[in-house]
Design a protein around this motif. Sequence first.
Motif, mmCIF file in Angstrom:
data_model
loop_
_atom_site.group_PDB
_atom_site.id
_atom_site.type_symbol
_atom_site.label_atom_id
_atom_site.label_comp_id
_atom_site.label_asym_id
_atom_site.label_seq_id
_atom_site.Cartn_x
_atom_site.Cartn_y
_atom_site.Cartn_z
ATOM 1 N N UNK A 1 8.431 10.114 3.312
ATOM 2 C CA UNK A 1 8.323 11.448 2.723
ATOM 3 C C UNK A 1 8.051 11.321 1.225
ATOM 4 N N UNK A 2 7.179 12.175 0.669
ATOM 5 C CA UNK A 2 6.770 12.014 -0.740
ATOM 6 C C UNK A 2 7.917 12.018 -1.735
ATOM 7 N N UNK A 3 9.015 12.736 -1.427
ATOM 8 C CA UNK A 3 10.112 12.845 -2.393
ATOM 9 C C UNK A 3 11.056 11.646 -2.382
ATOM 10 N N UNK A 4 10.870 10.712 -1.466
ATOM 11 C CA UNK A 4 11.809 9.603 -1.343
ATOM 12 C C UNK A 4 11.391 8.388 -2.164
ATOM 13 N N UNK A 5 12.337 7.478 -2.367
ATOM 14 C CA UNK A 5 12.216 6.429 -3.379
ATOM 15 C C UNK A 5 11.059 5.468 -3.177
ATOM 16 N N UNK B 1 -3.967 6.540 -4.118
ATOM 17 C CA UNK B 1 -3.464 7.862 -3.755
ATOM 18 C C UNK B 1 -1.953 7.923 -3.932
ATOM 19 N N UNK B 2 -1.447 9.111 -4.165
ATOM 20 C CA UNK B 2 -0.012 9.346 -4.118
ATOM 21 C C UNK B 2 0.436 9.416 -2.658
ATOM 22 N N UNK B 3 1.742 9.410 -2.419
ATOM 23 C CA UNK B 3 2.239 9.531 -1.050
ATOM 24 C C UNK B 3 1.813 10.869 -0.436
ATOM 25 N N UNK C 1 8.245 11.715 20.146
ATOM 26 C CA UNK C 1 7.985 10.574 19.265
ATOM 27 C C UNK C 1 8.996 9.455 19.427
ATOM 28 N N UNK C 2 8.538 8.235 19.130
ATOM 29 C CA UNK C 2 9.412 7.076 19.014
ATOM 30 C C UNK C 2 9.040 6.358 17.733
ATOM 31 N N UNK C 3 9.858 6.488 16.699
ATOM 32 C CA UNK C 3 9.462 6.022 15.369
ATOM 33 C C UNK C 3 10.621 5.364 14.632
ATOM 34 N N UNK C 4 10.258 4.689 13.547
ATOM 35 C CA UNK C 4 11.227 4.003 12.683
ATOM 36 C C UNK C 4 10.724 4.064 11.248
ATOM 37 N N UNK C 5 11.607 4.334 10.296
ATOM 38 C CA UNK C 5 11.305 4.352 8.859
ATOM 39 C C UNK C 5 10.286 5.431 8.468
ATOM 40 N N UNK C 6 10.211 6.513 9.232
ATOM 41 C CA UNK C 6 9.269 7.570 8.854
ATOM 42 C C UNK C 6 9.833 8.472 7.761
ATOM 43 N N UNK C 7 11.143 8.702 7.724
ATOM 44 C CA UNK C 7 11.716 9.527 6.650
ATOM 45 C C UNK C 7 11.490 8.884 5.289
ATOM 46 N N UNK D 1 0.850 -1.189 0.000
ATOM 47 C CA UNK D 1 0.000 0.000 0.000
ATOM 48 C C UNK D 1 0.886 1.239 0.000
ATOM 49 N N UNK D 2 0.404 2.280 -0.652
ATOM 50 C CA UNK D 2 1.084 3.563 -0.570
ATOM 51 C C UNK D 2 1.069 4.031 0.875
ATOM 52 N N UNK D 3 2.235 4.448 1.389
ATOM 53 C CA UNK D 3 2.333 4.790 2.794
ATOM 54 C C UNK D 3 2.697 6.241 3.031
#
Length: 331
Positions: A55-59, A234-236, A46-52, A35-37
Amino acid sequence: MTGLTDVPGVLVGHHQRLGGGWASGTTVVLVPGGATGAVDQRGGAPGTRETNLLEPENLVQRVNAVCLSGGSAYGLAAADGAMRWLGERNLGFPVGRAPHEVVPIVPAAVLFDLPRSEWGNRPDASFGYAACEAADPGAVAQGTVGAGTGAVVGSLKGGIGTASEVVAGFTVGALAAVNASGEAVDFATGRAFAADHEVDGEFGVRWPDRPGSVLPARTGLNTTIGVVACDAALSKAEARRLAVAAQDGLARAVRPAHTMFDGDTVFALATGARPLPVEPGSFADGRRAEALDALCSAAARVFARAMVHGLLSATAAGGAVAYRDVWPGAV
């Protein structure tokens, strides 16, 4: 409509330990077809992982799962187990020619529940793997399960809640692990702040309109994490608008929201099963923007409803009292 798994292609699994010095767990939202994420993070802790990556501009465009866990930053290890489960099934971002040469994409967020367990008892990779093993497309267990096992919302026990609705033929669903620093209830009346979002008597509560028999002190535990999903293509960037709107639903359900003591994080998943009226990047007569806006409005509503379900479904654990204990007979 009952919850997040009403969105076709979305599965939810929980794993938890409760008792014997434990009150914590992990919830995994699986999308085996991808799924598009996207993500929206607010609050100061925050406590997060793989959120960067989201971002819409990333691969990377699509994710395979979202891992929600107790255990504060330690609980991010649960995502390792979800990655292993997906990798064993050749599900992930291809990085080689062989089917098994993939990297599963599993963004994750954690909530702070450490005081509910004996020190050192917190989710690890085995929790994420077990949650994947338990995942199915059926009704989602709510309350003191999964990532909601040790959750607290203000003065009361929190937990897992879920809700969904259909808007313009699209299904929008949400799942929340309710662990906010703010309160979810007006203690003068016993009424949940988001009670007015109820659909067809779903909460099953006779709002008491009186103070509770017990008014416990606030614990200071914090951070609501969750997922909003839909079956639209949807797009990112568009998916992120869903996550932003879901945070509005969170703010309707707790007061205050997004504080320095919360790391509120909402992920969005768009499975792509049904197209919006026009292609991404087109603004032909505003139809696409209008359709997206309707999905966003629904995302706010379903996340607010999921928050109320998480509050009402919770049972006492780890020293935290539940809504049903303070207003007996209401639920």
